[in-house]
Design a protein around this motif. Structure first.
Motif, PDB file in Angstrom:
ATOM      1  N   LYS A 169      47.386  67.126  34.018  1.00  0.00           N
ATOM      2  CA  LYS A 169      46.782  65.952  33.927  1.00  0.00           C
ATOM      3  C   LYS A 169      46.180  65.797  32.308  1.00  0.00           C
ATOM      4  O   LYS A 169      45.853  67.076  31.669  1.00  0.00           O
ATOM      5  CB  LYS A 169      45.369  65.972  34.699  1.00  0.00           C
ATOM      6  N   VAL A 170      46.159  64.980  31.691  1.00  0.00           N
ATOM      7  CA  VAL A 170      45.743  64.851  30.261  1.00  0.00           C
ATOM      8  C   VAL A 170      44.566  63.804  30.333  1.00  0.00           C
ATOM      9  O   VAL A 170      44.795  62.964  31.060  1.00  0.00           O
ATOM     10  CB  VAL A 170      46.801  64.358  29.209  1.00  0.00           C
ATOM     11  N   VAL A 171      43.715  63.747  29.284  1.00  0.00           N
ATOM     12  CA  VAL A 171      42.772  62.819  29.039  1.00  0.00           C
ATOM     13  C   VAL A 171      43.300  62.336  27.713  1.00  0.00           C
ATOM     14  O   VAL A 171      43.329  62.997  26.808  1.00  0.00           O
ATOM     15  CB  VAL A 171      41.163  63.499  28.959  1.00  0.00           C
ATOM     16  N   ILE A 172      43.076  60.892  27.692  1.00  0.00           N
ATOM     17  CA  ILE A 172      43.388  60.279  26.816  1.00  0.00           C
ATOM     18  C   ILE A 172      42.301  59.011  26.256  1.00  0.00           C
ATOM     19  O   ILE A 172      41.736  58.217  27.194  1.00  0.00           O
ATOM     20  CB  ILE A 172      44.714  59.410  26.652  1.00  0.00           C
TER      21      ILE A 172
ATOM     22  N   LEU B 271      44.134  73.323  29.660  1.00  0.00           N
ATOM     23  CA  LEU B 271      44.385  74.373  28.506  1.00  0.00           C
ATOM     24  C   LEU B 271      43.402  74.300  27.606  1.00  0.00           C
ATOM     25  O   LEU B 271      43.466  73.289  26.734  1.00  0.00           O
ATOM     26  CB  LEU B 271      45.829  74.041  28.105  1.00  0.00           C
ATOM     27  N   PRO B 272      42.319  74.804  27.544  1.00  0.00           N
ATOM     28  CA  PRO B 272      41.214  74.748  26.800  1.00  0.00           C
ATOM     29  C   PRO B 272      41.664  74.745  25.172  1.00  0.00           C
ATOM     30  O   PRO B 272      42.512  75.654  24.832  1.00  0.00           O
ATOM     31  CB  PRO B 272      40.012  75.574  26.959  1.00  0.00           C
ATOM     32  N   GLY B 273      41.457  73.819  24.308  1.00  0.00           N
ATOM     33  CA  GLY B 273      41.756  73.928  22.990  1.00  0.00           C
ATOM     34  C   GLY B 273      43.034  73.403  22.838  1.00  0.00           C
ATOM     35  O   GLY B 273      43.576  73.102  21.509  1.00  0.00           O
ATOM     36  N   CYS B 274      43.562  72.599  23.772  1.00  0.00           N
ATOM     37  CA  CYS B 274      44.948  71.958  23.628  1.00  0.00           C
ATOM     38  C   CYS B 274      44.581  70.426  23.378  1.00  0.00           C
ATOM     39  O   CYS B 274      44.553  69.789  24.333  1.00  0.00           O
ATOM     40  CB  CYS B 274      45.883  72.289  25.003  1.00  0.00           C
ATOM     41  N   HIS B 275      44.706  69.914  21.938  1.00  0.00           N
ATOM     42  CA  HIS B 275      44.604  68.612  21.724  1.00  0.00           C
ATOM     43  C   HIS B 275      45.660  67.994  21.060  1.00  0.00           C
ATOM     44  O   HIS B 275      46.209  69.037  20.118  1.00  0.00           O
ATOM     45  CB  HIS B 275      43.460  68.576  20.933  1.00  0.00           C
TER      46      HIS B 275
ATOM     47  N   VAL C 286      49.441  55.101  22.322  1.00  0.00           N
ATOM     48  CA  VAL C 286      49.403  55.885  23.636  1.00  0.00           C
ATOM     49  C   VAL C 286      50.691  56.952  23.667  1.00  0.00           C
ATOM     50  O   VAL C 286      50.537  57.763  24.076  1.00  0.00           O
ATOM     51  CB  VAL C 286      49.104  55.220  24.795  1.00  0.00           C
ATOM     52  N   GLU C 287      51.786  56.092  23.461  1.00  0.00           N
ATOM     53  CA  GLU C 287      53.032  56.787  23.712  1.00  0.00           C
ATOM     54  C   GLU C 287      53.084  58.074  22.672  1.00  0.00           C
ATOM     55  O   GLU C 287      53.863  58.899  23.159  1.00  0.00           O
ATOM     56  CB  GLU C 287      54.175  55.770  23.602  1.00  0.00           C
ATOM     57  N   GLU C 288      52.591  57.729  21.412  1.00  0.00           N
ATOM     58  CA  GLU C 288      52.875  58.627  20.489  1.00  0.00           C
ATOM     59  C   GLU C 288      52.068  59.844  20.907  1.00  0.00           C
ATOM     60  O   GLU C 288      52.483  61.117  20.763  1.00  0.00           O
ATOM     61  CB  GLU C 288      52.575  58.278  19.052  1.00  0.00           C
ATOM     62  N   ALA C 289      50.686  59.689  21.329  1.00  0.00           N
ATOM     63  CA  ALA C 289      49.692  60.692  21.762  1.00  0.00           C
ATOM     64  C   ALA C 289      50.370  61.442  22.917  1.00  0.00           C
ATOM     65  O   ALA C 289      50.163  62.745  22.798  1.00  0.00           O
ATOM     66  CB  ALA C 289      48.457  60.002  21.988  1.00  0.00           C
ATOM     67  N   LEU C 290      51.129  60.780  23.724  1.00  0.00           N
ATOM     68  CA  LEU C 290      51.675  61.291  24.881  1.00  0.00           C
ATOM     69  C   LEU C 290      52.814  62.500  24.495  1.00  0.00           C
ATOM     70  O   LEU C 290      52.940  63.479  24.942  1.00  0.00           O
ATOM     71  CB  LEU C 290      51.991  60.484  25.784  1.00  0.00           C
ATOM     72  N   VAL C 291      53.610  61.830  23.659  1.00  0.00           N
ATOM     73  CA  VAL C 291      54.670  62.604  23.135  1.00  0.00           C
ATOM     74  C   VAL C 291      54.018  63.960  22.375  1.00  0.00           C
ATOM     75  O   VAL C 291      54.542  65.056  22.539  1.00  0.00           O
ATOM     76  CB  VAL C 291      55.608  61.954  22.321  1.00  0.00           C
ATOM     77  N   ASN C 292      53.154  63.905  21.485  1.00  0.00           N
ATOM     78  CA  ASN C 292      52.479  64.974  20.806  1.00  0.00           C
ATOM     79  C   ASN C 292      51.556  65.942  21.716  1.00  0.00           C
ATOM     80  O   ASN C 292      51.685  67.139  21.438  1.00  0.00           O
ATOM     81  CB  ASN C 292      51.573  64.281  19.856  1.00  0.00           C
ATOM     82  N   ILE C 293      51.221  65.421  22.690  1.00  0.00           N
ATOM     83  CA  ILE C 293      50.157  66.232  23.781  1.00  0.00           C
ATOM     84  C   ILE C 293      51.380  67.097  24.388  1.00  0.00           C
ATOM     85  O   ILE C 293      51.135  68.356  24.596  1.00  0.00           O
ATOM     86  CB  ILE C 293      49.341  65.903  24.646  1.00  0.00           C
ATOM     87  N   LYS C 294      52.637  66.766  24.697  1.00  0.00           N
ATOM     88  CA  LYS C 294      53.628  67.393  25.355  1.00  0.00           C
ATOM     89  C   LYS C 294      54.177  68.574  24.559  1.00  0.00           C
ATOM     90  O   LYS C 294      54.365  69.732  24.841  1.00  0.00           O
ATOM     91  CB  LYS C 294      54.718  66.478  25.678  1.00  0.00           C
TER      92      LYS C 294
ATOM     93  N   ALA D  63      52.256  69.831  21.936  1.00  0.00           N
ATOM     94  CA  ALA D  63      51.133  70.871  22.249  1.00  0.00           C
ATOM     95  C   ALA D  63      50.951  71.745  23.210  1.00  0.00           C
ATOM     96  O   ALA D  63      50.705  72.865  23.136  1.00  0.00           O
ATOM     97  CB  ALA D  63      49.762  70.016  21.848  1.00  0.00           C
ATOM     98  N   ILE D  64      51.166  71.120  24.443  1.00  0.00           N
ATOM     99  CA  ILE D  64      51.030  71.967  25.597  1.00  0.00           C
ATOM    100  C   ILE D  64      52.267  73.003  25.741  1.00  0.00           C
ATOM    101  O   ILE D  64      51.951  74.330  25.928  1.00  0.00           O
ATOM    102  CB  ILE D  64      51.288  71.110  27.104  1.00  0.00           C
ATOM    103  N   GLN D  65      53.593  72.705  25.204  1.00  0.00           N
ATOM    104  CA  GLN D  65      54.473  73.637  25.117  1.00  0.00           C
ATOM    105  C   GLN D  65      53.901  74.904  24.197  1.00  0.00           C
ATOM    106  O   GLN D  65      54.397  76.114  24.356  1.00  0.00           O
ATOM    107  CB  GLN D  65      55.912  72.739  24.619  1.00  0.00           C
ATOM    108  N   GLY D  66      53.571  74.373  23.092  1.00  0.00           N
ATOM    109  CA  GLY D  66      52.937  75.319  22.056  1.00  0.00           C
ATOM    110  C   GLY D  66      52.079  76.278  22.569  1.00  0.00           C
ATOM    111  O   GLY D  66      52.096  77.571  22.368  1.00  0.00           O
ATOM    112  N   CYS D  67      50.965  75.689  23.409  1.00  0.00           N
ATOM    113  CA  CYS D  67      50.088  76.450  23.920  1.00  0.00           C
ATOM    114  C   CYS D  67      50.366  77.553  24.840  1.00  0.00           C
ATOM    115  O   CYS D  67      50.069  78.653  24.836  1.00  0.00           O
ATOM    116  CB  CYS D  67      48.921  75.663  24.646  1.00  0.00           C
ATOM    117  N   LEU D  68      51.562  76.985  25.918  1.00  0.00           N
ATOM    118  CA  LEU D  68      51.978  77.850  26.714  1.00  0.00           C
ATOM    119  C   LEU D  68      52.776  79.138  26.216  1.00  0.00           C
ATOM    120  O   LEU D  68      52.923  80.121  26.653  1.00  0.00           O
ATOM    121  CB  LEU D  68      52.869  77.120  27.750  1.00  0.00           C
ATOM    122  N   ALA D  69      53.660  78.737  25.001  1.00  0.00           N
ATOM    123  CA  ALA D  69      54.186  79.759  24.447  1.00  0.00           C
ATOM    124  C   ALA D  69      53.463  80.778  23.958  1.00  0.00           C
ATOM    125  O   ALA D  69      53.824  81.989  24.054  1.00  0.00           O
ATOM    126  CB  ALA D  69      55.219  79.214  23.238  1.00  0.00           C
ATOM    127  N   VAL D  70      52.373  80.364  23.271  1.00  0.00           N
ATOM    128  CA  VAL D  70      51.357  81.283  22.561  1.00  0.00           C
ATOM    129  C   VAL D  70      50.753  82.278  23.751  1.00  0.00           C
ATOM    130  O   VAL D  70      50.456  83.441  23.644  1.00  0.00           O
ATOM    131  CB  VAL D  70      50.133  80.531  21.838  1.00  0.00           C
TER     132      VAL D  70
END
Length: 68
Positions: free
Chosen positions: A4-7, A23-27, A33-41, A43-50
């Motif tokens: 879930k994401v909060v927009i 994922l605290p700190g994942c913003h 809205v569409e661009e923000a959703l692409v961007n959070i995806k 960011a999530i992949q980056g957070c999980l990789a780290v």
């Protein structure tokens, strides 16, 4: 995996701000809205990789994959 994401609208600068509470700190943000959703995806992949990289560097941790 579904997360879930909060927009919300960025009333100060325009566009939208999005975060992933699991994922605290994942913003991220986007002009639409569409661009923000692409961007959070991304960011999530980056957070999980780290997080995976940190776990693999730990002597006592094991990285395992589960399906929820």
């Amino acid at each position: 995996m579904n997360l879930k994401v909060v927009i919300e609208e960025d009333t100060e600068d325009g566009g939208f701000i999005v975060s992933c509470p699991a994922l605290p700190g994942c913003h991220s943000e986007g002009e639409t809205v569409e661009e923000a959703l692409v961007n959070i995806k991304d960011a999530i992949q980056g957070c999980l990789a780290v997080l995976n990289e940190r776990a693999q560097q730990s002597q006592s941790a094991r990285v395992m994959e589960i399906t929820i």
